[in-house]
Design a protein around this motif. Structure first.
Motif, mmCIF file in Angstrom:
data_model
loop_
_atom_site.group_PDB
_atom_site.id
_atom_site.type_symbol
_atom_site.label_atom_id
_atom_site.label_comp_id
_atom_site.label_asym_id
_atom_site.label_seq_id
_atom_site.Cartn_x
_atom_site.Cartn_y
_atom_site.Cartn_z
ATOM 1 N N ASN A 165 0.775 -1.240 0.000
ATOM 2 C CA ASN A 165 0.000 0.000 0.000
ATOM 3 C C ASN A 165 0.805 1.289 0.000
ATOM 4 N N LEU A 166 2.063 1.249 0.397
ATOM 5 C CA LEU A 166 2.835 2.487 0.479
ATOM 6 C C LEU A 166 3.587 2.726 -0.824
ATOM 7 N N GLU A 167 3.161 3.737 -1.538
ATOM 8 C CA GLU A 167 3.825 4.157 -2.765
ATOM 9 C C GLU A 167 4.251 5.607 -2.598
ATOM 10 N N PHE A 168 5.512 5.903 -2.903
ATOM 11 C CA PHE A 168 5.993 7.274 -2.773
ATOM 12 C C PHE A 168 5.605 8.074 -4.009
ATOM 13 N N ASN A 169 4.992 9.217 -3.740
ATOM 14 C CA ASN A 169 4.546 10.103 -4.801
ATOM 15 C C ASN A 169 4.553 11.519 -4.239
ATOM 16 N N ALA A 170 5.499 12.310 -4.674
ATOM 17 C CA ALA A 170 5.650 13.659 -4.120
ATOM 18 C C ALA A 170 4.453 14.551 -4.425
ATOM 19 N N GLN A 171 3.708 14.227 -5.474
ATOM 20 C CA GLN A 171 2.572 15.066 -5.851
ATOM 21 C C GLN A 171 1.294 14.668 -5.120
ATOM 22 N N ARG A 172 1.067 13.366 -4.981
ATOM 23 C CA ARG A 172 -0.151 12.877 -4.309
ATOM 24 C C ARG A 172 0.243 11.704 -3.418
ATOM 25 N N GLN A 173 0.667 12.015 -2.221
ATOM 26 C CA GLN A 173 1.160 10.985 -1.316
ATOM 27 C C GLN A 173 0.046 10.469 -0.410
ATOM 28 N N ALA A 174 -0.228 9.175 -0.509
ATOM 29 C CA ALA A 174 -1.157 8.537 0.426
ATOM 30 C C ALA A 174 -0.380 8.174 1.689
ATOM 31 N N LEU A 175 -0.771 8.757 2.806
ATOM 32 C CA LEU A 175 -0.009 8.595 4.044
ATOM 33 C C LEU A 175 -0.581 7.562 5.008
ATOM 34 N N TRP A 176 -1.787 7.047 4.764
ATOM 35 C CA TRP A 176 -2.389 6.185 5.769
ATOM 36 C C TRP A 176 -1.549 4.948 6.090
ATOM 37 N N PRO A 177 -0.845 4.337 5.108
ATOM 38 C CA PRO A 177 -0.029 3.177 5.506
ATOM 39 C C PRO A 177 1.070 3.547 6.510
ATOM 40 N N PHE A 178 1.711 4.698 6.284
ATOM 41 C CA PHE A 178 2.756 5.097 7.220
ATOM 42 C C PHE A 178 2.167 5.507 8.563
ATOM 43 N N LYS A 179 1.029 6.188 8.543
ATOM 44 C CA LYS A 179 0.389 6.573 9.799
ATOM 45 C C LYS A 179 -0.022 5.343 10.600
ATOM 46 N N ASP A 191 13.430 -0.617 18.935
ATOM 47 C CA ASP A 191 14.432 -1.055 17.960
ATOM 48 C C ASP A 191 13.805 -1.898 16.859
ATOM 49 N N THR A 192 12.788 -2.686 17.209
ATOM 50 C CA THR A 192 12.072 -3.478 16.199
ATOM 51 C C THR A 192 11.324 -2.567 15.251
ATOM 52 N N TRP A 193 10.649 -1.570 15.797
ATOM 53 C CA TRP A 193 9.900 -0.626 14.957
ATOM 54 C C TRP A 193 10.842 0.125 14.028
ATOM 55 N N ALA A 194 11.979 0.582 14.551
ATOM 56 C CA ALA A 194 12.928 1.339 13.733
ATOM 57 C C ALA A 194 13.479 0.473 12.604
ATOM 58 N N SER A 195 13.763 -0.783 12.897
ATOM 59 C CA SER A 195 14.259 -1.693 11.858
ATOM 60 C C SER A 195 13.212 -1.909 10.770
ATOM 61 N N LEU A 196 11.954 -2.048 11.179
ATOM 62 C CA LEU A 196 10.869 -2.206 10.213
ATOM 63 C C LEU A 196 10.712 -0.949 9.369
ATOM 64 N N ALA A 197 10.756 0.213 10.007
ATOM 65 C CA ALA A 197 10.628 1.473 9.274
ATOM 66 C C ALA A 197 11.771 1.651 8.279
ATOM 67 N N ARG A 198 12.964 1.253 8.665
ATOM 68 C CA ARG A 198 14.114 1.382 7.762
ATOM 69 C C ARG A 198 13.950 0.477 6.539
ATOM 70 N N SER A 199 13.605 -0.793 6.790
ATOM 71 C CA SER A 199 13.552 -1.757 5.684
ATOM 72 C C SER A 199 12.331 -1.580 4.792
ATOM 73 N N PHE A 205 11.970 5.032 0.321
ATOM 74 C CA PHE A 205 12.118 6.487 0.331
ATOM 75 C C PHE A 205 13.405 6.886 -0.399
ATOM 76 N N LEU A 206 14.504 6.190 -0.097
ATOM 77 C CA LEU A 206 15.785 6.501 -0.734
ATOM 78 C C LEU A 206 15.764 6.153 -2.215
ATOM 79 N N ASP A 207 15.120 5.048 -2.576
ATOM 80 C CA ASP A 207 15.010 4.689 -3.994
ATOM 81 C C ASP A 207 14.255 5.766 -4.772
ATOM 82 N N TYR A 208 13.146 6.213 -4.188
ATOM 83 C CA TYR A 208 12.353 7.254 -4.852
ATOM 84 C C TYR A 208 13.161 8.541 -4.964
ATOM 85 N N LEU A 209 13.903 8.887 -3.922
ATOM 86 C CA LEU A 209 14.713 10.102 -3.944
ATOM 87 C C LEU A 209 15.770 10.031 -5.048
ATOM 88 N N ARG A 210 16.444 8.895 -5.170
ATOM 89 C CA ARG A 210 17.466 8.757 -6.211
ATOM 90 C C ARG A 210 16.851 8.922 -7.603
#
Length: 268
Positions: A165-179, A191-199, A205-210
């Motif tokens: 469900n989480l797709e990065f889109n700078a113009q129309r970002q759906a945030l509910w999955p991240f929320k 630490d578990t949450w941070a690892s999940l957020a990173r992976s 996020f970094l792929d989309y930025l590149r």
């Protein structure tokens, strides 16, 4: 054994055992707790196994697949609460744990039922708080392998939800999955949450930025604003975790390198 305890063991304990097995409803009857609180500990210990057996039977009766199927078909909040009420083991079982000498089997049953519920869960914009409420009390109560397995089931479910469900889109970002993920950051170990957020979030996020920075007409002011908006979405205690900080530092490196390349190419 004192004379009083001996007398109660012969006369009261058989009646208590019969009551526990034939009349007691752990989901609504708190009279038993009031009785046991007034009796010597030896009497409570004598019926501890019986209490545990009844609680196990009550937990085993619950079918999480049926409950989750009903949840999927329940459009209204009241209907969703009713669908998941059989899985609110915390309300029925946790108050009675002090009266159970060895709750290990009971807790294992609860963990299995909750893991099955998580496996059946299809996250969406609605009903997400209800699943968090089911799991949250047991993260504190469970220990060892049972706790680790419940956490792993929650992580697996959230990871699948983010992939789908989480797709990065700078113009129309759906945030509910991240929320939704953020709502679990107080439930899962940090630490578990941070690892999940990173992976599951920041790597994408970094792929989309590149990809964005590789565009010839990339607007660096928009990129920088997008970067800061995402950084501010992270809870303060999670934002200082090394895995989260490293990802945002990596993003700054990409942005600085891209801008430098752009300036060199333009001869500025």
């Amino acid at each position: 054994m004192t004379p009083l305890v001996s007398l109660l063991t012969r006369t009261l304990v058989p009646r208590l055992k019969q009551y526990v097995h034939t009349e007691w409803d752990p989901s609504s009857d708190d009279r038993l707790a009031s009785i046991l609180d007034r009796l010597p500990p030896a009497i409570s210990a004598a019926v501890s196994g019986d209490i545990g057996m009844v609680l196990q039977r009550a937990a085993e009766k619950t079918n999480p697949r049926v409950a989750m199927a009903r949840l999927a078909q329940a459009p209204e909040p009241e209907e969703q609460l009713a669908a998941l009420s059989p899985l609110r083991f915390d309300r029925m079982l946790i108050p009675w744990l002090p009266f159970v000498a060895d709750p290990s089997e009971l807790l294992a049953i609860v963990r299995r039922k909750l893991c099955t519920a998580l496996d059946c869960w299809v996250p969406s914009k609605g009903s997400n708080d209800l699943l968090a409420a089911l799991v949250s009390p047991w993260i504190e109560v469970l220990h060892g392998r049972d706790r680790a397995k419940l956490i792993a089931a929650a992580v697996s479910c959230l990871s699948a939800m983010l992939r789908a469900n989480l797709e990065f889109n700078a113009q129309r970002q759906a945030l509910w999955p991240f929320k939704l993920l953020v709502k679990w950051h107080r439930i899962l170990p940090l630490d578990t949450w941070a690892s999940l957020a990173r992976s599951s979030v920041l790597e994408r996020f970094l792929d989309y930025l590149r990809q964005w920075l590789a565009e010839q007409d990339a607007n660096y002011a928009e990129v920088a604003d997008w970067y800061w908006q995402w950084k501010l979405l992270f809870p303060a205690d999670a934002a200082v975790c090394p895995e989260i900080q490293d990802a945002f530092r990596e993003a700054l490196v990409y942005m600085a390198f891209s801008l430098e390349q752009r300036l060199c190419a333009s001869g500025t």
